[in-house]
Design an enzyme around this catalytic site. Structure first.
Site, PDB file in Angstrom:
ATOM      1  N   ILE A 231       6.575  -4.381  14.002  1.00  8.32           N
ATOM      2  CA  ILE A 231       7.074  -3.429  12.770  1.00  8.32           C
ATOM      3  C   ILE A 231       6.365  -2.621  12.118  1.00  8.32           C
ATOM      4  O   ILE A 231       5.003  -2.950  12.151  1.00  8.32           O
ATOM      5  CB  ILE A 231       8.072  -4.414  11.843  1.00  8.32           C
ATOM      6  N   ASN A 232       6.521  -1.719  11.296  1.00 13.41           N
ATOM      7  CA  ASN A 232       5.845  -0.916  10.313  1.00 13.41           C
ATOM      8  C   ASN A 232       5.926  -1.834   9.017  1.00 13.41           C
ATOM      9  O   ASN A 232       6.520  -2.933   9.158  1.00 13.41           O
ATOM     10  CB  ASN A 232       6.243   0.419  10.262  1.00 13.41           C
TER      11      ASN A 232
ATOM     12  N   ASN B 292       1.037  -1.221  -0.102  1.00 17.19           N
ATOM     13  CA  ASN B 292       0.004  -0.081   0.034  1.00 17.19           C
ATOM     14  C   ASN B 292       0.844   1.347  -0.090  1.00 17.19           C
ATOM     15  O   ASN B 292       1.912   1.344   0.495  1.00 17.19           O
ATOM     16  CB  ASN B 292      -0.833  -0.256   1.161  1.00 17.19           C
TER      17      ASN B 292
ATOM     18  N   GLY C  91      -0.403   7.030   1.726  1.00 17.63           N
ATOM     19  CA  GLY C  91       0.343   8.249   1.739  1.00 17.63           C
ATOM     20  C   GLY C  91      -0.140   9.069   3.077  1.00 17.63           C
ATOM     21  O   GLY C  91      -0.140  10.534   3.095  1.00 17.63           O
ATOM     22  N   LEU C  92      -0.524   8.363   4.194  1.00 16.13           N
ATOM     23  CA  LEU C  92      -0.906   9.216   5.363  1.00 16.13           C
ATOM     24  C   LEU C  92      -1.870  10.294   5.115  1.00 16.13           C
ATOM     25  O   LEU C  92      -1.941  11.147   5.850  1.00 16.13           O
ATOM     26  CB  LEU C  92       0.330   9.750   5.990  1.00 16.13           C
TER      27      LEU C  92
ATOM     28  N   ASN D 263      -1.353   8.233  16.585  1.00 15.62           N
ATOM     29  CA  ASN D 263      -0.352   7.838  15.570  1.00 15.62           C
ATOM     30  C   ASN D 263       0.174   9.313  15.019  1.00 15.62           C
ATOM     31  O   ASN D 263      -0.747   9.970  14.689  1.00 15.62           O
ATOM     32  CB  ASN D 263      -0.623   6.933  14.573  1.00 15.62           C
TER      33      ASN D 263
ATOM     34  N   CYS E  14       7.318   5.175   8.265  1.00 16.62           N
ATOM     35  CA  CYS E  14       6.396   4.833   7.520  1.00 16.62           C
ATOM     36  C   CYS E  14       7.291   4.977   6.226  1.00 16.62           C
ATOM     37  O   CYS E  14       7.815   5.959   5.981  1.00 16.62           O
ATOM     38  CB  CYS E  14       5.378   5.879   7.297  1.00 16.62           C
TER      39      CYS E  14
END
Lengths: 314, 271
Positions: A191-192, A70, A73-74, A100, A131
Site C-alpha cells: 500500500i501507499n 511525512n 509533497g512529491l 513512479n 499519495c
C-alpha cells in the site's frame, strides 16, 4: 543448497523480489555509495510529474511511535530534469527501472508516461494513485471507475509494464484491484502511506507544514498485509507488497499473504543497507525452511488452515 | 564544500559499529558521548556529523544526527542535549555498548587560514562543530568565539583555548549569569562587530540565535556560514525531509547540502 529468489512481474524478470518504495530512495544516487544498486530486484524511482514540483513547506517529517509521518509533497525535477539528470546515472545499472508517475490530472499522468515511454532505460511505470499528499491522486484512486479510467488511459499510452499503486484508505481493495487488472495493469502495488496528522499541544498547531501527511513504517505493516491478502483473493496479476518491511521475515509475511515482490520504504531511512539485508535474510529464510524458490510460497498463508502455531517473531 | 551546489551523495559515508568509551554528564540534560572503534580512514572535518541509530530495534525509529565536536586518537566526542526518547537512550549507554553509526556526513565549515578573522556565535549543543573548527584554526588567525550556555556547568571543550596565546578567544555568556556575561551571546557578537572587522562569521545553535547572527552578517555584508540543526530522515539526501527554504526559492537539504550552508542563502525570518 542455493536458493533462487527470482520472480517475474509482468514482462520483467527480477533477480530477487526486493526494491525500494518510491520516495524513500531518491533516484538511487544518494545510496549508491553505500549499497550496490545491481543487487536490487528493481529500482523504483521517486515520483516524476510533468513539471518540476518544489515540494511542501517544512517541517516535512516527524517520527511517531513505530511510524513516520511525512509530507514531502512529491518534490521532483519534472520530466525534463529526470531525463537529463537522473537517466544517465541509472544507465549504469542492470536491474529494471520503474518510474513512479504522479500528476494532477489523467492528462498529466499520460504526459509523463508518453514522454518516458521512448526512453529505453525506463522499463515500466508505477502509477501513484494514492499519495495522500496529492488531493487528485486520491480522487482517481478511491473509486472503481476512477481506477479503471486511468488504467485504461495509460495502458493505451505504453506497452511497457504498468503497475498501479493503490491507496489503503478504501473499504474495497479487491474491487479496485480487479478494475486495474481488467484494464490491463501488469501488477498492483499495495500500500501507499496512510493519511494522518499530528498536533503539537504546546504550540496548539499541526506539526507538519502541510498539516496532513502519510503514515509509514512498522505500525502500518498489519494494514498492508491485510490489503495484500484481500487483493490476492481478487486478482491474478502479481501484487507487490509494501508497508513496514524491515527484515527478511517481514518480507516473507508479505509473500505468504500473496505478494510476488516487496518494496522497502521507511527502513531505508533507518538502515541504508536495509534492502541488501532483506535480500540475504529472505535467502536465509528459504534455506532454513527447506525451500529453494519463492513461487510455491506466494499466497501460501491462504492455503494453510487455522491460526499460527507460534508467534515467536511478534 | 558549501551549499547551493546540490550534492548527489555523501562521499566516504559508511555504516559501522562504534563503541561507547564513556558518557560524561555535565548537567541534568547535557552530556558528552565518547565513541571509539571508527574505521582506520575515518577522518571527519569540522562541521560534519554522525547519524546514530540509538537502539538496536525500531524503537525509536529514526537515526539521530549529531555534530562531531572532536576526533582524537580514534575517539569522537559528541555533545548531546537530552530532549526526547532517542537522546535519553544515548544518555544511558554504558561503556562498551555498541552504536550503529553512519558517517561521516555533510558539509564542512571553511578552513580558518592565517589571514582569517572569524567571529563564531554558538549556543547550547551548537558550540560543538565550532569547537571542532577552533582546533583546526591556523595559528596566525584570529577567532572570537561567543560561547553561550545556560549556566557555568555547561562550559566544556574550551580549556585548550582559555590561555592568552593562540588564535582563539573565548567570550562566555550565560542565561543565569553564573559565568561570563549574563545575556545572549549575540549581544557580545554585536559589540565585537563594532570593534573589529571579520572575514567570516560562523554560527550554530538555536534558530533564534542564528537568525539574530544572520541579521548581523547581512548588515555588515560578511561571508556567513551556519550549521543547521534539524530532525533528519535518511541523512543521505534521499528523503527530502530535513529541508530549509533558500533565498533562491528552492529547498536546501540540511543533511547533504548542509549542515554547514552559506547562511546568506537561508530564509531566516519565519512567519
Amino acid at each position: 543448497m542455493t536458493v533462487d529468489l527470482s520472480v517475474t512481474i509482468g514482462n520483467l524478470k527480477l533477480a530477487n523480489p526486493v526494491m525500494p518504495a518510491s520516495g524513500t530512495f531518491g533516484y538511487g544516487q544518494e545510496y549508491a555509495g553505500l549499497i550496490d544498486l545491481n543487487d536490487l530486484g528493481a529500482i523504483v524511482s521517486k515520483a516524476v510529474s510533468p513539471a518540476p514540483r518544489p515540494g511542501n513547506k517544512p517541517p516535512r517529517m516527524v517520527e511517531l511511535k513505530g511510524a513516520l509521518l511525512n509530507s514531502i509533497g512529491l518534490q521532483n525535477p519534472g520530466i525534463e530534469g529526470f531525463i537529463e539528470k537522473k537517466i544517465p546515472f541509472l544507465r549504469q545499472f542492470k536491474p529494471p527501472v520503474v518510474v513512479n508517475v504522479v500528476g494532477n490530472s489523467i492528462e498529466e499522468y499520460r504526459q509523463v508516461v508518453e514522454a518516458l515511454d521512448a526512453i529505453d532505460r525506463v522499463d515500466g511505470f508505477e502509477i501513484n494513485l494514492s499519495c495522500p499528499n496529492v488531493q487528485k491522486g486520491l480522487e482517481f484512486g478511491t473509486t472503481v471507475d476512477g481506477v479503471a479510467r486511468i488504467t485504461r488511459e495509460l495502458r493505451s499510452a505504453t506497452k511497457k509494464d504498468l503497475w498501479m499503486k493503490l491507496t489503503p484508505t478504501v473499504p474495497n481493495p479487491g474491487d479496485l484491484g480487479k478494475a486495474a487488472e481488467g484494464e490491463g495493469a501488469d501488477a498492483l502495488v499495495a500500500i501507499n502511506t496512510i493519511g494522518g496528522m499530528t498536533i503539537d499541544a504546546e504550540s496548539r498547531r499541526p506539526v507538519l507544514g502541510a498539516r496532513f501527511g502519510g503514515v509509514s513504517g512498522p505500525a502500518i505493516k498489519a494494514v498492508a498485509l491485510k490489503y495484500v491478502w484481500l487483493l490476492y483473493e481478487s486478482v491474478k496479476i502479481p501484487i507487490i507488497g509494501v508497508g513496514g518491511i524491515f527484515n527478511g521475515v517481514d518480507a516473507m509475511e508479505f509473500i505468504l499473504a500473496g505478494a510476488t515482490a516487496i518494496q522497502v520504504g521507511t527502513a531505508n531511512f533507518v538502515n541504508p543497507t536495509a534492502m541488501p539485508d532483506v535480500i540475504s535474510q529472505m535467502a536465509d529464510w528459504l534455506e532454513e525452511h527447506g525451500e529453494s524458490t519463492l513461487q510455491p510460497l506466494i499466497g501460501e498463508a491462504h492455503r494453510t488452515q487455522g491460526a499460527a502455531l507460534s508467534i515467536k517473531n511478534h | 564544500m558549501i551549499a547551493t551546489e546540490h550534492r548527489h551523495c555523501q562521499k566516504n559515508a559508511r555504516v559501522f559499529k562504534t563503541r561507547v568509551e564513556s558518557v560524561n554528564t555535565l548537567t541534568d540534560d547535557l552530556f558528552i558521548l565518547y565513541l571509539s572503534g571508527f574505521p582506520n580512514d575515518f577522518d571527519p572535518e569540522p562541521g560534519m556529523f554522525l547519524h546514530l541509530k540509538v537502539a538496536p530495534d525500531e524503537h525509536p525509529l529514526l537515526r539521530r544526527p549529531f555534530s562531531i565536536q572532536s576526533y582524537n586518537d580514534g575517539t569522537a566526542a559528541i555533545l548531546i542535549r537530552e530532549v526526547g526518547a532517542g537522546s535519553r537512550i544515548l544518555h544511558h549507554l554504558q561503556p562498551g555498548d555498541e552504536v550503529d553509526t553512519l558517517g561521516p556526513l555533510g558539509t564542512t565549515f571553511p578552513k580558518i587560514g592565517k589571514d582569517d578573522s572569524v567571529l563564531m556565535v554558538g549556543g547550547g549543543v551548537g558550540v560543538a562543530p565550532l569547537i571542532a573548527c577552533c582546533h583546526e584554526a591556523d595559528a596566525g588567525a584570529r577567532v572570537d568565539f561567543c560561547f553561550g550556555v545556560r549556566s557555568e556547568n555547561e562550559v566544556q571543550g574550551v580549556e585548550p583555548f582559555m590561555g592568552e596565546r593562540g588564535p582563539v578567544h573565548i567570550h562566555l555568556s550565560s542565561d543565569d549569569g553564573s559565568v561570563g556575561y549574563q545575556g545572549f551571546c549575540t549581544d557580545i557578537a554585536s559589540r565585537l562587530l563594532e570593534e573589529r572587522s571579520y572575514t567570516k562569521i560562523f554560527t550554530c545553535g538555536p534558530w533564534v540565535m542564528m537568525a539574530k547572527t544572520a541579521r548581523l552578517a547581512i548588515q555588515k555584508e560578511i561571508p556567513f556560514f551556519a550549521s543547521l540543526e534539524v530532525q533528519m530522515g535518511c541523512g543521505l539526501g534521499a528523503c527530502l525531509a530535513c529541508v530549509y527554504e533558500s533565498t533562491e526559492g528552492d529547498f536546501i537539504r540540511s543533511c547533504i547540502d548542509g549542515p554547514v550552508v552559506d547562511g546568506h542563502n537561508v530564509v531566516w525570518e519565519r512567519v
